[in-house]
Design a protein around this motif. Sequence first.
Motif, mmCIF file in Angstrom:
data_model
loop_
_atom_site.group_PDB
_atom_site.id
_atom_site.type_symbol
_atom_site.label_atom_id
_atom_site.label_comp_id
_atom_site.label_asym_id
_atom_site.label_seq_id
_atom_site.Cartn_x
_atom_site.Cartn_y
_atom_site.Cartn_z
ATOM 1 N N ARG A 159 27.324 -31.987 6.074
ATOM 2 C CA ARG A 159 25.959 -31.962 5.787
ATOM 3 C C ARG A 159 25.208 -32.927 5.048
ATOM 4 N NH1 ARG A 159 23.461 -26.990 5.183
ATOM 5 N NH2 ARG A 159 21.711 -27.795 6.666
ATOM 6 N N TYR A 160 26.139 -33.778 4.198
ATOM 7 C CA TYR A 160 25.572 -34.675 3.234
ATOM 8 C C TYR A 160 25.753 -35.951 3.536
ATOM 9 C CZ TYR A 160 25.617 -30.584 -0.037
ATOM 10 O OH TYR A 160 25.514 -29.610 -0.564
ATOM 11 N N MET A 218 20.735 -35.716 2.991
ATOM 12 C CA MET A 218 20.051 -34.493 2.143
ATOM 13 C C MET A 218 18.864 -34.076 2.700
ATOM 14 S SD MET A 218 21.993 -34.938 -1.741
ATOM 15 C CE MET A 218 21.387 -33.248 -2.247
ATOM 16 N N SER A 234 19.007 -32.687 6.249
ATOM 17 C CA SER A 234 19.529 -31.214 6.307
ATOM 18 C C SER A 234 18.866 -30.285 5.964
ATOM 19 C CB SER A 234 21.124 -31.639 5.606
ATOM 20 O OG SER A 234 22.084 -32.241 6.249
#
Lengths: 65, 428, 349
Positions: free
Chosen positions: B133-134, B417, B420
């Motif tokens: 997710r990063y 980021m 997300s």
Amino acid sequence: MLITCLPNVATQVGAYRIMSGNKFHYPVGNPDLPAEEEVKWRAELLRSALKVLQTPVEAPTVFEK
Amino acid sequence: MELELFDFHVDDIQWGDRTSLVGSQLSVSHAEIQEQIKDLTGNIKWNAELARPGESKRIIHVLDTLIPIAKLGEEHRTFPGIDCPARLVGTGQTARLRNVLVTIAGNFPHTEVMTPIEKPREGLIDMSGVGARYCHGSDYFHIVLTLEGEAALSNLAFDQALRSIGVRVARYLAGVQKSGAASERKTIRLDQVQSKLPKVVLIYQVQSQIPLVRTFYYGEEISKTLPSFVHPNEFIDGAVVSGTYKSERKIPTSLHCANPFIEEMLKRHGSEINFLGVILSRGYNDSFEQKKKMGLWSARMARILGADGAVAMMEGTGNTTVDFMQTVKACEEEGIKTVAVMHEDNGARGYERPLVDHPVEADAMVSRGNRSEKLLLPPLDEVIGGEEIDLHLKAKHDPHTPLFFDPTIFFGAHCQMGASGFRAAYES
Amino acid sequence: MAKVLHYLNQFFAGIGGEEKAGQEFLFLPKPAGPGVLLHDLLKDGQIEYATVVCGDNYFHEHEETVLASLTEVIAQFQPDLFIAGPAFHAGRFGLACAKSASFVRERFEVPAITGLYEENPGTREIGRHVLVIQTGSSAASMQSTIKRFAELAVLLLNNDQESLELFKEEFCLRIPRRFTVQAAAADSVRALDMLMTKLRGEVFESEIPRVAAAPHPVPAAIQNLSQATLAMVTEGGLVPLGNPDRLESSRGTKYFKYSIEERDDLRPGEFEAMHTGYDTSTVNADPDRLIPVDAMRRLERDGNFARLHNYYYVTTGTGAMPAKMQELGVGIAEELSTSGVNGVVLTAT
């Protein structure tokens, strides 16, 4: 005292005596000038810096050259 | 300016004898890729691997990612000016393999002669796990081309080659034969709207300073340029290409081409906003005065365009925050209501001031999260792209062992980021 | 059977006082000091209890080694809960408690608690999710504090989230810090939503507050410059060619000093700049453009000030956390002060 190209950042961090430098890649440099001229320019800049050291301040202050 | 966009989605990617898209199955032929790039790989050792969302794979040394994009049925090429003469883009028909990435990974031939600012930063793409997710790319299918520059090649030549290779493969894949493949068809244009809707611009500040740290517009580096007005369709057709390797803080070429901010503003155009277009601006100016001027010029352009509001986002970190904030300040002073998007550096334990520069005028901030907060990263099963992770020039790390590090190790972390939905907030 | 690991210093473990502050890291397979009472209060829950001890000075002088030893203990003992302190107002112990508890929580995801007086410097080193029970300033309140520890330990071992929140509200120190959390939508969506609200003139909440830096005293102006000794300091990463001390090119963790004695200027080829945040080629071509030895020598010769200090100081600032830079600054200031320096010219890139 601090010679920087980001005087606004310096005031936010809380530095008290601030003077603007040239470019951030060479804060006390001036490569556009011929060598001897550049040293003279630099000495003048530092002469102003010395004045700043002798100036009382109460809050973060950006000094003109 | 109207662009007809055909977005194809794939469900799987496999090696095959011929490169083709059948239904939603993408087959890639190694031999055909090799044929496509053979004149570009002189003095470059390369190999190709595939990666899929959810796989336990970690791609390391990522330099850039590109979405396969090709113009349909015309002489024009996407990514104008890269490996082809430049023609204006943003009209006609374009096909994309929307969830596929050509991923260029590898090493420059001569990092030892680079000054510290020139050195690429490590960038990982984790296809699953905590890191997914990063990093930008974990929900895409990848053709990873790992390039190793050999000693006879200069750094600049490698830089050019990798860009051309990426673009050529991206065009090639989007242009392959498609049978039984359904595509999503969209017409992208900025229609005239009723005047009651607020006029909004996107201020898009990129990094372009010196070779190996550049961004290209129609194949020209924009290192000493003024802010420019760019139509969103030009971004979609690949007019803006990344030539910087500051991994976590860069906007990858794929995100120049499919940018969430541009997409969101296109989506709301005509119903909530009158999206005027993009002001492409540049940060990392050399002195405070120059940073201020870049801000003034961007604000002046927004004002002349008649903008009521602006969303501002930037590439990079550190001193370019000043260029960015000067832009926000100048816009507000011109009466343009501005929202600015930034990552925060609150330190590993959250005590530090969030931003390097934060003038009073920047009163509408959107956060991308605390990028200094460390993550526990277990190893993934497979590693593509090299043997060792470089921990930003401080140490080497075996990618098969656990890593305790902040998101700056991930490719495209700042952008991802934000995408997300991460933000920072106070906790006690 | 739950396992509790308890960190104490040499004093509370009963090893000795200040003279034992150099005590090396020690593992005891049983409770010690205040741990005895704590273990007793938890006895109903069938607890296996062990202690790690470290001298107050030893921890700070050998932090890496201590944390490595702690890692081994965690791997072998596999605690369900880590407790450090309570340290009350003891500064070195409080810092060690904060660091060890944070380390354990961050690296091993083991719940960790400590106890500090609100002015303990350890409150500046608390990692995410570490719970800090508020204590008085003196160990006279040890008994009542340990009872609190026991209450919290039970809540954590039973994972009683609701009661945990109530306990935190009442008994834990509030140390607001900023961490990454999940918002309801992507940044692009929130940005447009916020813009629409702002354009309508409605109230909105900015996600990033402006935070003022902590103030510190203003240094007095130099009264008599002609008698003053001045020094130069930079964060621009300028080091002797070859970088003998291995200064990092970003986020310096140390500072170094290099001699300029008998130098009238800095020559290219003798120095190089280790810094990823600026184009170092111009400074490499003439290092006086960062550390202005040539200009300062001229001003020294002309009598503007008495003496240029024999050393310049350097670290690398780009990407650095302010707290670390502050620590380095304190070190540099102490050395300069001891050397009789009256004023400093700092150059930043």
